[in-house]
Design a protein around this motif. Structure first.
Motif, PDB file in Angstrom:
ATOM      1  N   GLU A  14      49.040  37.157  38.440  1.00 47.31           N
ATOM      2  CA  GLU A  14      48.036  36.558  39.342  1.00 47.31           C
ATOM      3  C   GLU A  14      48.310  35.084  39.569  1.00 47.31           C
ATOM      4  O   GLU A  14      48.234  34.590  40.697  1.00 47.31           O
ATOM      5  CB  GLU A  14      46.643  36.688  38.716  1.00 47.31           C
ATOM      6  N   ASN A  61      51.138  33.444  39.089  1.00 47.53           N
ATOM      7  CA  ASN A  61      52.405  33.339  39.814  1.00 47.53           C
ATOM      8  C   ASN A  61      52.166  33.480  41.319  1.00 47.53           C
ATOM      9  O   ASN A  61      52.589  32.631  42.116  1.00 47.53           O
ATOM     10  CB  ASN A  61      53.362  34.423  39.312  1.00 47.53           C
ATOM     11  N   SER A  62      51.481  34.537  41.705  1.00 41.42           N
ATOM     12  CA  SER A  62      51.221  34.802  43.115  1.00 41.42           C
ATOM     13  C   SER A  62      50.422  33.666  43.744  1.00 41.42           C
ATOM     14  O   SER A  62      50.723  33.202  44.851  1.00 41.42           O
ATOM     15  CB  SER A  62      50.459  36.128  43.241  1.00 41.42           C
ATOM     16  N   MET A  63      49.412  33.208  43.020  1.00 43.76           N
ATOM     17  CA  MET A  63      48.546  32.160  43.566  1.00 43.76           C
ATOM     18  C   MET A  63      49.291  30.834  43.716  1.00 43.76           C
ATOM     19  O   MET A  63      49.225  30.189  44.768  1.00 43.76           O
ATOM     20  CB  MET A  63      47.346  31.963  42.643  1.00 43.76           C
ATOM     21  N   SER A  93      52.498  30.304  43.934  1.00 45.61           N
ATOM     22  CA  SER A  93      53.517  30.440  44.976  1.00 45.61           C
ATOM     23  C   SER A  93      52.885  30.347  46.368  1.00 45.61           C
ATOM     24  O   SER A  93      53.402  29.640  47.240  1.00 45.61           O
ATOM     25  CB  SER A  93      54.242  31.784  44.820  1.00 45.61           C
ATOM     26  N   THR A  94      51.777  31.035  46.553  1.00 50.29           N
ATOM     27  CA  THR A  94      51.108  31.038  47.854  1.00 50.29           C
ATOM     28  C   THR A  94      50.635  29.634  48.236  1.00 50.29           C
ATOM     29  O   THR A  94      50.859  29.176  49.367  1.00 50.29           O
ATOM     30  CB  THR A  94      49.903  32.006  47.834  1.00 50.29           C
ATOM     31  N   GLY A 130      46.028  28.090  57.393  1.00 49.53           N
ATOM     32  CA  GLY A 130      46.570  28.102  56.029  1.00 49.53           C
ATOM     33  C   GLY A 130      45.709  27.313  55.063  1.00 49.53           C
ATOM     34  O   GLY A 130      45.368  27.782  53.970  1.00 49.53           O
ATOM     35  N   SER A 165      42.327  28.940  54.548  1.00 46.41           N
ATOM     36  CA  SER A 165      42.479  30.101  53.651  1.00 46.41           C
ATOM     37  C   SER A 165      42.590  29.676  52.196  1.00 46.41           C
ATOM     38  O   SER A 165      42.023  30.315  51.311  1.00 46.41           O
ATOM     39  CB  SER A 165      43.722  30.906  54.018  1.00 46.41           C
ATOM     40  N   LYS A 180      39.221  28.693  51.026  1.00 41.61           N
ATOM     41  CA  LYS A 180      38.289  29.835  51.032  1.00 41.61           C
ATOM     42  C   LYS A 180      38.608  30.844  49.934  1.00 41.61           C
ATOM     43  O   LYS A 180      37.709  31.400  49.325  1.00 41.61           O
ATOM     44  CB  LYS A 180      38.376  30.510  52.410  1.00 41.61           C
ATOM     45  N   ASP A 181      39.895  31.095  49.733  1.00 40.48           N
ATOM     46  CA  ASP A 181      40.308  32.264  48.943  1.00 40.48           C
ATOM     47  C   ASP A 181      40.744  31.964  47.516  1.00 40.48           C
ATOM     48  O   ASP A 181      40.932  32.887  46.727  1.00 40.48           O
ATOM     49  CB  ASP A 181      41.467  32.987  49.662  1.00 40.48           C
ATOM     50  N   PHE A 182      40.938  30.698  47.201  1.00 34.85           N
ATOM     51  CA  PHE A 182      41.495  30.374  45.880  1.00 34.85           C
ATOM     52  C   PHE A 182      40.636  29.308  45.183  1.00 34.85           C
ATOM     53  O   PHE A 182      39.959  28.527  45.844  1.00 34.85           O
ATOM     54  CB  PHE A 182      42.941  29.869  46.028  1.00 34.85           C
ATOM     55  N   PRO A 183      40.718  29.270  43.855  1.00 38.82           N
ATOM     56  CA  PRO A 183      39.981  28.243  43.113  1.00 38.82           C
ATOM     57  C   PRO A 183      40.705  26.900  43.218  1.00 38.82           C
ATOM     58  O   PRO A 183      41.310  26.411  42.257  1.00 38.82           O
ATOM     59  CB  PRO A 183      39.995  28.773  41.676  1.00 38.82           C
ATOM     60  N   PHE A 223      40.323  32.156  35.508  1.00 34.74           N
ATOM     61  CA  PHE A 223      41.028  33.337  35.028  1.00 34.74           C
ATOM     62  C   PHE A 223      40.702  33.645  33.584  1.00 34.74           C
ATOM     63  O   PHE A 223      41.021  34.731  33.090  1.00 34.74           O
ATOM     64  CB  PHE A 223      42.543  33.132  35.150  1.00 34.74           C
TER      65      PHE A 223
END
Lengths: 112, 195
Positions: free
Chosen positions: B67, B69-71, B73-74, B155, B158, B161-164, B193
């Protein structure tokens, strides 16, 4: 129809289904016109609920989310119902794609 | 106060964190990059760097590695792509710095941008404070689609909105009034997390 690059595959070989696989981080929404052309065609020609499967799409950048949103808006214009299949194990998908529901009441998001 | 008073740095406060007060330099570990525009415009390199950053920093968190890693990187990818898009080739370098301290990972991207783009960024951050982010996202997506706009703030919206994550930006004038130095920071709170 299949569009295949080193980074991603767009697969639309079955009627009413397409799959986006890999990593799609293209420079702009316009850059997605060609890779999403099977999706556009699929929506326009859909005879039933049209499924967009992103369960194997590891990353999609904001230009891709914008391009995907434009597909949803197209579906609304064509009055075609869409099922967006997402993966619970790919963290950004549930976070970022749920917002697309506000664009079209016949967009159904299912997660596996 | 005008943001662009010549010779003065001004800061944007976002979510109560002032850029100049953030304990940015009291970090526990960091990676720093100086990226040449000429190289990074091979667009794929943004993704390569972002994936490396995600993998590198998520190594510290065995339980939530995928999780995080994905966050990371994004978020890194969005900031980097944003800087590349809005950096004129006459200003060659983009700075990328990632720092880790306790439950926070901070991603800082610095670049030089045209004043009009910097103003758009400032406007976006201020608008984001004035309405619910879902509503902001929805309106911007529709507006961009109806007007066929290619470069937007989707971007950044998002990310907020979508991440801490907390976003903040600092702008510094340059002798050439057409351009502005921009520092855009994302402070990622990993506590969510481990609640």
């Amino acid at each position: 129809m299949i569009i295949k690059t080193d980074d991603y595959i767009v697969e639309a070989n079955e009627l009413n289904v397409c799959k986006l696989i890999g990593t799609m981080r293209l420079p702009s929404p316009l850059s997605y016109d060609h890779p999403f052309s099977p999706v556009r065609k699929g929506i326009e020609e859909a005879t039933d609920l049209y499924e967009i499967d992103v369960t194997q799409l590891e990353y999609l950048n904001s230009s891709g989310i914008t391009a995907l949103a434009r597909m949803i808006i197209l579906a609304r214009k064509e009055d075609k119902a869409i099922r967006l299949k997402i993966c619970n194990d790919i963290p950004w998908q549930k976070r970022s794609l749920m917002s697309l529901k506000s664009l079209w009441e016949k967009l159904f998001i299912v997660s596996i | 106060m005008s943001l662009f008073e010549f010779g003065r740095q001004t800061s944007i406060v976002w979510s109560g964190i002032a850029l100049e007060k953030e304990p940015f330099f009291s970090h526990e570990s960091s990676l720093n990059f100086k990226l040449d525009i000429g190289n990074i415009q091979h667009w794929h390199k943004c993704s390569l760097i972002s994936n490396f950053i995600g993998q590198y920093f998520s190594e510290s968190y065995e339980e939530k590695k995928q999780e995080i890693n994905s966050m990371v990187s994004t978020i890194t990818n969005e900031l980097l792509e944003n800087a590349v898009k809005f950096s004129p080739s006459s200003y060659r370098f983009i700075g990328l710095s990632i720092q880790e301290k306790k439950e926070y990972i901070t991603v800082l991207v610095t670049n030089t941008s045209k004043k009009k783009h910097a103003e758009k960024l400032k406007h976006c951050l201020e608008l984001a404070k004035s309405m619910p982010l879902d509503e902001f996202f929805h309106k911007r997506i529709l507006f961009n689609a109806e007007n066929d706009i290619q470069n937007s703030e989707i971007g950044l919206i998002s990310l907020m909105k979508d991440f801490p994550v907390c976003l903040g930006a600092q702008f510094s004038l340059l002798p050439d009034p057409v351009f502005v130095d921009v520092s855009l920071m994302a402070i990622i709170n990993l506590e969510v997390f481990f609640d």
